[in-house]
Design an enzyme around this catalytic site. Sequence first.
Site, PDB file in Angstrom:
ATOM      1  N   ILE A  98       1.168  -1.463  -0.369  1.00  0.00           N
ATOM      2  CA  ILE A  98       0.207  -0.223  -0.212  1.00  0.00           C
ATOM      3  C   ILE A  98       1.128   1.537  -0.298  1.00  0.00           C
ATOM      4  O   ILE A  98       0.734   2.296  -0.698  1.00  0.00           O
ATOM      5  CB  ILE A  98      -0.830  -0.215   1.435  1.00  0.00           C
ATOM      6  CG1 ILE A  98      -2.185  -1.482   0.774  1.00  0.00           C
ATOM      7  CG2 ILE A  98      -1.820   1.373   1.506  1.00  0.00           C
ATOM      8  CD1 ILE A  98      -2.948  -1.896  -0.026  1.00  0.00           C
ATOM      9  N   GLY A 150      -6.264  -2.574   8.478  1.00  0.00           N
ATOM     10  CA  GLY A 150      -5.742  -3.286   8.693  1.00  0.00           C
ATOM     11  C   GLY A 150      -6.003  -3.211  10.226  1.00  0.00           C
ATOM     12  O   GLY A 150      -5.901  -4.096  11.603  1.00  0.00           O
ATOM     13  N   SER A 164     -10.426  -1.196   4.376  1.00  0.00           N
ATOM     14  CA  SER A 164      -9.491  -2.129   3.859  1.00  0.00           C
ATOM     15  C   SER A 164     -10.653  -2.219   2.762  1.00  0.00           C
ATOM     16  O   SER A 164     -10.852  -1.702   1.989  1.00  0.00           O
ATOM     17  CB  SER A 164     -10.442  -3.314   4.598  1.00  0.00           C
ATOM     18  OG  SER A 164     -11.462  -3.643   3.611  1.00  0.00           O
ATOM     19  N   CYS A 165      -9.649  -2.836   1.515  1.00  0.00           N
ATOM     20  CA  CYS A 165      -9.931  -3.164  -0.086  1.00  0.00           C
ATOM     21  C   CYS A 165     -11.518  -3.620  -0.427  1.00  0.00           C
ATOM     22  O   CYS A 165     -11.939  -3.417  -0.939  1.00  0.00           O
ATOM     23  CB  CYS A 165      -8.912  -4.297  -0.107  1.00  0.00           C
ATOM     24  SG  CYS A 165      -8.603  -5.632   0.141  1.00  0.00           S
ATOM     25  N   ASN A 166     -12.435  -4.710   0.762  1.00  0.00           N
ATOM     26  CA  ASN A 166     -12.939  -5.470   0.684  1.00  0.00           C
ATOM     27  C   ASN A 166     -14.037  -4.481   0.791  1.00  0.00           C
ATOM     28  O   ASN A 166     -15.490  -3.910   0.499  1.00  0.00           O
ATOM     29  CB  ASN A 166     -13.509  -6.898   1.784  1.00  0.00           C
ATOM     30  CG  ASN A 166     -12.724  -7.601   1.166  1.00  0.00           C
ATOM     31  OD1 ASN A 166     -13.593  -8.162   0.063  1.00  0.00           O
ATOM     32  ND2 ASN A 166     -11.804  -8.371   1.143  1.00  0.00           N
ATOM     33  N   ARG A 191      -9.065 -13.407  -2.208  1.00  0.00           N
ATOM     34  CA  ARG A 191      -7.762 -13.832  -2.299  1.00  0.00           C
ATOM     35  C   ARG A 191      -6.450 -14.210  -1.499  1.00  0.00           C
ATOM     36  O   ARG A 191      -6.867 -13.300  -0.223  1.00  0.00           O
ATOM     37  CB  ARG A 191      -6.592 -12.820  -3.158  1.00  0.00           C
ATOM     38  CG  ARG A 191      -7.278 -11.836  -2.330  1.00  0.00           C
ATOM     39  CD  ARG A 191      -5.036 -11.256  -1.578  1.00  0.00           C
ATOM     40  NE  ARG A 191      -4.903 -10.488  -1.554  1.00  0.00           N
ATOM     41  CZ  ARG A 191      -4.861 -10.059   0.374  1.00  0.00           C
ATOM     42  NH1 ARG A 191      -5.655 -10.863   1.108  1.00  0.00           N
ATOM     43  NH2 ARG A 191      -4.637  -9.010   0.732  1.00  0.00           N
ATOM     44  N   HIS A 225     -16.778  -8.158   8.326  1.00  0.00           N
ATOM     45  CA  HIS A 225     -16.608  -6.874   6.523  1.00  0.00           C
ATOM     46  C   HIS A 225     -18.103  -5.924   7.731  1.00  0.00           C
ATOM     47  O   HIS A 225     -17.595  -4.877   6.880  1.00  0.00           O
ATOM     48  CB  HIS A 225     -17.125  -7.406   5.400  1.00  0.00           C
ATOM     49  CG  HIS A 225     -15.731  -8.203   5.049  1.00  0.00           C
ATOM     50  ND1 HIS A 225     -15.652  -9.814   5.457  1.00  0.00           N
ATOM     51  CD2 HIS A 225     -14.600  -8.416   4.546  1.00  0.00           C
ATOM     52  CE1 HIS A 225     -14.364 -10.305   6.050  1.00  0.00           C
ATOM     53  NE2 HIS A 225     -13.599  -9.370   4.818  1.00  0.00           N
ATOM     54  N   GLY A 226     -19.538  -6.633   7.523  1.00  0.00           N
ATOM     55  CA  GLY A 226     -20.973  -5.670   7.581  1.00  0.00           C
ATOM     56  C   GLY A 226     -20.154  -4.402   7.954  1.00  0.00           C
ATOM     57  O   GLY A 226     -19.849  -3.119   7.868  1.00  0.00           O
ATOM     58  N   HIS A 260     -10.452  -9.729  -5.539  1.00  0.00           N
ATOM     59  CA  HIS A 260     -11.222 -10.220  -4.431  1.00  0.00           C
ATOM     60  C   HIS A 260     -12.851 -10.053  -5.285  1.00  0.00           C
ATOM     61  O   HIS A 260     -13.016  -9.494  -5.940  1.00  0.00           O
ATOM     62  CB  HIS A 260     -11.766  -9.243  -3.361  1.00  0.00           C
ATOM     63  CG  HIS A 260     -10.892  -9.061  -2.198  1.00  0.00           C
ATOM     64  ND1 HIS A 260     -10.215 -10.495  -1.755  1.00  0.00           N
ATOM     65  CD2 HIS A 260     -10.179  -8.507  -1.783  1.00  0.00           C
ATOM     66  CE1 HIS A 260      -8.888  -9.848  -0.725  1.00  0.00           C
ATOM     67  NE2 HIS A 260      -8.972  -8.315  -1.105  1.00  0.00           N
TER      68      HIS A 260
HETATM   69  P1  NAD Z   1       3.122  -4.874   2.933  1.00  0.00           P
HETATM   70  O1  NAD Z   1       3.184  -6.326   4.143  1.00  0.00           O
HETATM   71  O2  NAD Z   1       3.422  -4.610   2.211  1.00  0.00           O
HETATM   72  O3  NAD Z   1       4.129  -3.020   3.777  1.00  0.00           O
HETATM   73  C1  NAD Z   1       4.349  -3.178   5.451  1.00  0.00           C
HETATM   74  C2  NAD Z   1       5.335  -2.264   5.273  1.00  0.00           C
HETATM   75  O4  NAD Z   1       5.253  -1.873   6.125  1.00  0.00           O
HETATM   76  C3  NAD Z   1       6.960  -3.267   5.105  1.00  0.00           C
HETATM   77  O5  NAD Z   1       7.174  -2.102   3.589  1.00  0.00           O
HETATM   78  C4  NAD Z   1       7.266  -3.007   5.969  1.00  0.00           C
HETATM   79  O6  NAD Z   1       8.723  -3.510   5.981  1.00  0.00           O
HETATM   80  C5  NAD Z   1       6.997  -1.686   6.861  1.00  0.00           C
HETATM   81  N1  NAD Z   1       6.889  -1.598   8.157  1.00  0.00           N
HETATM   82  C6  NAD Z   1       6.608  -3.276   9.108  1.00  0.00           C
HETATM   83  N2  NAD Z   1       7.148  -2.994  10.270  1.00  0.00           N
HETATM   84  C7  NAD Z   1       6.836  -0.793  10.498  1.00  0.00           C
HETATM   85  C8  NAD Z   1       6.901  -0.888  11.319  1.00  0.00           C
HETATM   86  N3  NAD Z   1       7.242  -0.715  12.793  1.00  0.00           N
HETATM   87  N4  NAD Z   1       6.613   1.228  11.378  1.00  0.00           N
HETATM   88  C9  NAD Z   1       6.853   1.271  10.041  1.00  0.00           C
HETATM   89  N5  NAD Z   1       6.788   0.316   8.401  1.00  0.00           N
HETATM   90  C10 NAD Z   1       7.005  -0.330   9.315  1.00  0.00           C
HETATM   91  O7  NAD Z   1       1.995  -4.812   4.007  1.00  0.00           O
HETATM   92  P2  NAD Z   1       0.404  -3.885   2.785  1.00  0.00           P
HETATM   93  O8  NAD Z   1      -0.187  -5.335   2.375  1.00  0.00           O
HETATM   94  O9  NAD Z   1       1.046  -2.726   2.571  1.00  0.00           O
HETATM   95  O10 NAD Z   1      -0.164  -3.832   4.031  1.00  0.00           O
HETATM   96  C11 NAD Z   1      -0.847  -2.936   5.089  1.00  0.00           C
HETATM   97  C12 NAD Z   1      -2.011  -1.601   5.883  1.00  0.00           C
HETATM   98  O11 NAD Z   1      -3.266  -2.084   4.735  1.00  0.00           O
HETATM   99  C13 NAD Z   1      -1.768  -3.640   6.773  1.00  0.00           C
HETATM  100  O12 NAD Z   1      -2.894  -2.268   7.885  1.00  0.00           O
HETATM  101  C14 NAD Z   1      -3.679  -3.744   5.651  1.00  0.00           C
HETATM  102  O13 NAD Z   1      -4.746  -5.046   6.511  1.00  0.00           O
HETATM  103  C15 NAD Z   1      -3.532  -2.580   4.591  1.00  0.00           C
HETATM  104  N6  NAD Z   1      -4.027  -3.717   3.964  1.00  0.00           N
HETATM  105  C16 NAD Z   1      -3.072  -3.934   2.744  1.00  0.00           C
HETATM  106  C17 NAD Z   1      -4.046  -4.695   2.033  1.00  0.00           C
HETATM  107  C18 NAD Z   1      -3.281  -6.077   0.703  1.00  0.00           C
HETATM  108  O14 NAD Z   1      -3.940  -5.892  -0.106  1.00  0.00           O
HETATM  109  N7  NAD Z   1      -2.086  -5.691   0.502  1.00  0.00           N
HETATM  110  C19 NAD Z   1      -5.550  -3.936   0.849  1.00  0.00           C
HETATM  111  C20 NAD Z   1      -5.727  -2.614   1.813  1.00  0.00           C
HETATM  112  C21 NAD Z   1      -5.238  -2.476   3.247  1.00  0.00           C
END
Ligand code: NAD
Length: 343
Positions: free
Chosen positions: A13, A114, A143-145, A172, A198-199, A226
């Site tokens: 993200i 998250g 979130s994405c969903n 997914r 999710h709701g 998804h």
């Molecule tokens: P990711 O694992 O791809 O990336 C997380 C990044 O944060 C990594 O680069 C990691 O090095 C870094 N990190 C680790 N510890 C850290 C800290 N203490 N402080 C700052 N950075 C730190 O994760 P993501 O998929 O990008 O998810 C990030 C957030 O976005 C989560 O809350 C997730 O639920 C949400 N999200 C993810 C998606 C998805 O599909 N990937 C979709 C929507 C929302």
Amino acid sequence: MSAKVLINGYGSIGKRVADAVAVQDDMEVIGVSKTKPDFEARLAVEKGYKLFVAVPDRERIKLFEEAGIPVEGTILDVIEEADIVVDGAPKKIGKQNLENIYKPNKVKAILQGGEKAKDVEDSFNALWSFDRCYGKDYIRVVSCNTTGLCRILYAINEVSNIKKARVVLVRRAADPNDDKTGPINAITPNPVTVPSHHGPDVVSVVPELEGKILTSAVIVPTTLMHQHTLMVEVDDNISREDVLDSILKTPRIITVKAEDGFTSTAKIIEYGRDIGRLRYDINELVIWEESVNVLDREIFLMQAVHQESIVVPENIDCIRAMLQMEDDKFKSIEKTNKAMGIK
Ligand code: NAD
């Protein structure tokens, strides 16, 4: 003057939000952060972003230096310059960062899906809660969903009041860069309890839907997108055309037809590749046109959500709302979309 945005956590993200901020004319990326000196950290520097160590541990600077990756300091060395931080850290770490870094340094912060709704002032979706989040300090982009559901429920609600929504989510298993998560040969009810979370997450954005939305979810072995199946009861006797019209008028939703070859999520992603989208991102919610049907005041439809990118433009609008840079949500959405090439 352009808003100074710091991206803490340059992962799936975070890197997308950084690139989306960089193409807006009213904001700039003042830095991005990584915990480890890996290829993503190196690429961030090659792209021209100033790199910081995500955790306030000066010892870690050495690890980056040893790997030959120039780093400007830790997150604490740049935080004072930021007007706002977009947290892209893994699930649950965002909340820790909020309490340990953002609040003590009195900087506005956006957390991601998250994290829990109760840990922030409000939950953001550009269509539903832009005005509520205006000027606030600590907000979560859902979130994405939830973002996908909020967009389609907005389009439906524009045609007729929603009485009841039932949604089955097929999620997914892992993102394409994830080499640890499964399942690889199973369909896993997750959560196995019904309703799923999710709701309530949609309700955190749209309180009017309290008691009216019920969701259940499974996880399947795919990495691309998804898929949701919706059944939504409304007050009025509307037609399929009314629903399609409203979908077409709603920003960040596109329709595709199986007849045109969009027979699966794989084909939608192929389209993203063919039109040259960076990282094949499909920031729009995608509705299968043939799936839209209305029977006795109940709407049926199927949609696909590109999990890695749907929330990215929402983060941009959230920045504008929290920093009071634009008070009209549709103007912000249009500005973001134009800069990012979103349909
Ligand atoms: P990711 O694992 O791809 O990336 C997380 C990044 O944060 C990594 O680069 C990691 O090095 C870094 N990190 C680790 N510890 C850290 C800290 N203490 N402080 C700052 N950075 C730190 O994760 P993501 O998929 O990008 O998810 C990030 C957030 O976005 C989560 O809350 C997730 O639920 C949400 N999200 C993810 C998606 C998805 O599909 N990937 C979709 C929507 C929302």
